[in-house]
Design an enzyme around this catalytic site. Sequence first.
Site, PDB file in Angstrom:
ATOM      1  N   LEU A 136       8.076   1.647  -4.947  1.00 22.46           N
ATOM      2  CA  LEU A 136       7.035   1.101  -3.422  1.00 22.46           C
ATOM      3  C   LEU A 136       7.172   1.259  -2.618  1.00 22.46           C
ATOM      4  CD1 LEU A 136       3.896  -1.172  -4.867  1.00 22.46           C
ATOM      5  CD2 LEU A 136       3.754   1.434  -4.937  1.00 22.46           C
ATOM      6  N   ASP A 137       7.534   2.439  -1.551  1.00 20.12           N
ATOM      7  CA  ASP A 137       8.113   2.091   0.253  1.00 20.12           C
ATOM      8  C   ASP A 137       7.566   0.638   0.460  1.00 20.12           C
ATOM      9  OD1 ASP A 137       8.032   4.776  -0.701  1.00 20.12           O
ATOM     10  OD2 ASP A 137       6.490   5.729   0.249  1.00 20.12           O
ATOM     11  N   LYS A 138       8.458   0.443   1.161  1.00 23.31           N
ATOM     12  CA  LYS A 138       9.066  -0.296   2.311  1.00 23.31           C
ATOM     13  C   LYS A 138       7.965  -1.785   2.497  1.00 23.31           C
ATOM     14  CE  LYS A 138      11.066  -2.911   5.778  1.00 23.31           C
ATOM     15  NZ  LYS A 138      12.438  -3.106   7.146  1.00 23.31           N
TER      16      LYS A 138
END
Length: 318
Positions: A136-138
């Site tokens: 998942l993106d940050k």
Amino acid sequence: MKACELYQIPPELAGRRLDQVLVRLLPDYSRSRLQEWVRAGRVTVDGAPATPSARLRGGEQVRVSPAEEPAEGGPVAEAIALDIVHEDADLLVVSKPAGLVVHPGAGNPAGTLMNALLHHDPALAQVPRAGIVHRLDKDTTGLLLVARTLPAHKHLVEQLAERAIHREYLALVQGPLISGGTVDDPIGRHRTDRTRMAVAAGGREAVTHYRIAQRFARHTLLRVLLETGRTHQIRVHLASIGHAVVGDPTYGRLRLPQGASPQLVAALTGFRRQALHAGRLELSHPRDGRLLELEAPLPADFAALLAALEHDAQAVDA
């Protein structure tokens, strides 16, 4: 596996590629991992290095020397709190908060989810990427799947490749939508800004399905189902159809609706990340095949933003 194993290729595997034979002989390891060992010289055929595509005649002596995990200088364990949604001997499912990077990398050598996982379970050092099979993106929140053993890792990676793991997200987007739909456009690196992704004719296949979960006066909450898993896929696809994810600093920009209340303006300007949450996972358990259905509630900041939009919608209707 022991430090070194020696195998004699049975006649029934004659004519097959070396990497195909290794998958048969070592079913606990993924094909890509075995190919890496071959290319690194950790696999020999009759005492000589070989390539993954080398055809075997049968009767050869194949020696396998597995790579040590983890390599020196790799990620270290750090006592970072984890929100564990599911845990058993084969897998973990964690709910990732906003701001937590998944893997160490440039600019983020420590303080990542991987460091936290290694502290929670030191045995994850023996599994590729500490068992993390997707990312998942940050600043995207929600469910993330972690394999605790090599067989579980192989099984889950195969499920992802076969599109058998269902990942559903909630995405708040700009503008009203009339109905759901599908975006089936390839994604690749942006032509001029290599830190961004874009819909590109020469990119990799990417398919995103979406349906309406809730309508607001000037925004829409979508349920998004990924068929593929490209970098920034949801954010790129929704921006490409003119409905960027609210708060997205890369593929959207802040748009304050005309006539919005001061409360809604404050909520939108104060939400400084993409409004994207991985809320549901469905998969077959890697050991016994039973269906796992897991959910993670919306984080407080996302829920507060939706509450502000509901209040604004009621004011518009009045």
